[in-house]
Scaffold this active site. Structure first.
Site, mmCIF file in Angstrom:
data_model
loop_
_atom_site.group_PDB
_atom_site.id
_atom_site.type_symbol
_atom_site.label_atom_id
_atom_site.label_comp_id
_atom_site.label_asym_id
_atom_site.label_seq_id
_atom_site.Cartn_x
_atom_site.Cartn_y
_atom_site.Cartn_z
ATOM 1 N N TYR A 1 0.819 -1.218 0.000
ATOM 2 C CA TYR A 1 0.000 0.000 0.000
ATOM 3 C C TYR A 1 0.853 1.269 0.000
ATOM 4 O O TYR A 1 0.337 2.357 -0.235
ATOM 5 C CB TYR A 1 -0.929 0.043 1.216
ATOM 6 C CG TYR A 1 -1.954 -1.049 1.301
ATOM 7 C CD1 TYR A 1 -2.149 -1.955 0.267
ATOM 8 C CD2 TYR A 1 -2.742 -1.175 2.437
ATOM 9 C CE1 TYR A 1 -3.099 -2.956 0.376
ATOM 10 C CE2 TYR A 1 -3.700 -2.168 2.547
ATOM 11 C CZ TYR A 1 -3.869 -3.062 1.521
ATOM 12 O OH TYR A 1 -4.818 -4.057 1.630
ATOM 13 N N LEU B 1 -18.168 -3.544 1.088
ATOM 14 C CA LEU B 1 -19.332 -2.851 0.541
ATOM 15 C C LEU B 1 -19.425 -3.006 -0.974
ATOM 16 O O LEU B 1 -20.252 -2.357 -1.607
ATOM 17 C CB LEU B 1 -19.273 -1.368 0.924
ATOM 18 C CG LEU B 1 -19.225 -1.095 2.435
ATOM 19 C CD1 LEU B 1 -19.075 0.397 2.706
ATOM 20 C CD2 LEU B 1 -20.464 -1.631 3.126
ATOM 21 N N ILE C 1 -13.348 -4.778 7.080
ATOM 22 C CA ILE C 1 -12.371 -3.680 7.123
ATOM 23 C C ILE C 1 -12.655 -2.697 5.979
ATOM 24 O O ILE C 1 -11.871 -2.592 5.034
ATOM 25 C CB ILE C 1 -10.917 -4.192 7.084
ATOM 26 C CG1 ILE C 1 -10.698 -5.174 5.914
ATOM 27 C CG2 ILE C 1 -10.537 -4.860 8.397
ATOM 28 C CD1 ILE C 1 -9.219 -5.475 5.664
ATOM 29 N N ARG D 1 -17.525 9.514 7.323
ATOM 30 C CA ARG D 1 -18.010 8.162 7.087
ATOM 31 C C ARG D 1 -17.336 7.146 8.006
ATOM 32 O O ARG D 1 -17.893 6.065 8.248
ATOM 33 C CB ARG D 1 -17.804 7.790 5.624
ATOM 34 C CG ARG D 1 -18.671 6.618 5.165
ATOM 35 C CD ARG D 1 -18.892 6.631 3.677
ATOM 36 N NE ARG D 1 -19.721 7.769 3.290
ATOM 37 C CZ ARG D 1 -19.457 8.565 2.253
ATOM 38 N NH1 ARG D 1 -18.387 8.359 1.509
ATOM 39 N NH2 ARG D 1 -20.247 9.565 1.952
ATOM 40 N N ASN E 1 -19.570 4.326 9.625
ATOM 41 C CA ASN E 1 -19.323 2.900 9.451
ATOM 42 C C ASN E 1 -19.232 2.157 10.774
ATOM 43 O O ASN E 1 -19.552 0.967 10.851
ATOM 44 C CB ASN E 1 -18.027 2.685 8.660
ATOM 45 C CG ASN E 1 -18.168 3.002 7.184
ATOM 46 O OD1 ASN E 1 -19.278 3.139 6.662
ATOM 47 N ND2 ASN E 1 -17.050 3.126 6.490
#
Length: 276
Positions: free
Chosen positions: A47, A186, A226, A234, A238
């Site tokens: 990442y 999602l 996750i 958000r 969440n």
């Protein structure tokens, strides 16, 4: 926050994914997530944000011992020696002495799995990682990794959402006492939130469709979600999923969405570009 118990690990059932987050924005979002109650942060060497994640952890003021921190070794670095060096480099970038969970990010058919699993166990034995596991492993390869590992594997992190059937991988994880960690919980785009099976409960409970889908995840035994977001507001939204429960019928209806356009996800892997 609720936790999932998996082969000796106690893992918060909801975490913050950090894929695509970079630099100061990543640092601020990680810090904010911890301040609003998250205790599980997920990153990876691939990442390119471990430094920012570590800075966010320190900026939050939350004690390191109260945070469950996961990172992953990229598939090119899972040979013996390479894996240990990658893990050490991740610790240095994160600015920590130990991660709570170290995962093999993707299997690599060009590298002997036994060699990779032995190296993963050596990292655990050195206390650089409290727990170890894998990511993106299909059932047959997962069974082989479990067999080869001296220490228990605690998680298999895979893509999972209502449009994607992961029944086989989920069953394999449960049989091995492992958690299944859902990335992209999602779904990647599409019309999941407009489905009546999601929109109806959202209206009934006064929740957003995203909250309904995340609740669907965490109500499944041994499943951890996750979600990633670049929106600070958000993050709190969440996490606001623990004051209601979906009915058994609502859970079944959301699970049945997989019949509308997903694949059964138990595939053979070759090296891939996507670093999720």
């Amino acid at each position: 926050m609720q936790t999932v118990e998996a082969n000796g690990a106690s893992i918060p059932v909801l975490g913050m994914g950090t894929w695509t987050l970079k630099g100061q924005a990543c640092t601020e979002l990680v810090s904010h997530a911890l301040k609003v109650g998250y205790r599980h942060i997920d990153t990876a060497a691939a990442y390119d944000n471990e430094e920012a994640v570590g800075e966010g952890i320190r900026a939050s003021g939350v004690k390191r011992d109260d945070i469950f921190l996961t990172t992953k070794v990229w598939w090119t670095d899972i040979a013996g020696g390479d894996l240990e060096r990658s893990a050490e480099a991740s610790l240095n970038r994160l600015g920590v002495d130990q991660v709570d969970l170290l995962l093999i990010h993707w299997p690599n058919p060009a590298i002997d799995l036994a060699e990779s699993v032995k190296a993963l166990n050596r990292v655990r034995a050195s206390r650089a990682a409290r727990h170890i596991g894998v990511s993106n492993f299909p059932t047959a390869l997962l069974a082989e990794a479990v067999r080869l590992s001296e220490a228990p594997l605690v998680a298999n992190q895979v893509e999972y959402h209502p449009f994607l059937n992961q029944d086989r991988v989920y069953a394999a994880c449960r049989d091995a006492g492992m958690a299944m960690v859902s990335y992209c919980p999602l779904a990647r785009g599409g019309d999941l939130f407009s489905q009546p099976e999601v929109a109806g409960p959202a209206e009934h409970y006064g929740k957003t469709p995203a909250q309904i889908v995340l609740r669907w995840h965490v109500q499944q035994e041994g499943v951890i979600a996750i979600p990633r977001t670049s929106n600070a507001e958000r993050l709190a939204e969440n996490a606001d999923i623990f004051d209601f429960s979906l009915s058994e019928e609502e859970m079944r209806s959301i699970s049945a969405l997989r019949q509308r356009g997903s694949r059964i996800c138990d595939y053979d892997f070759s090296p891939v570009w996507d670093p999720v």
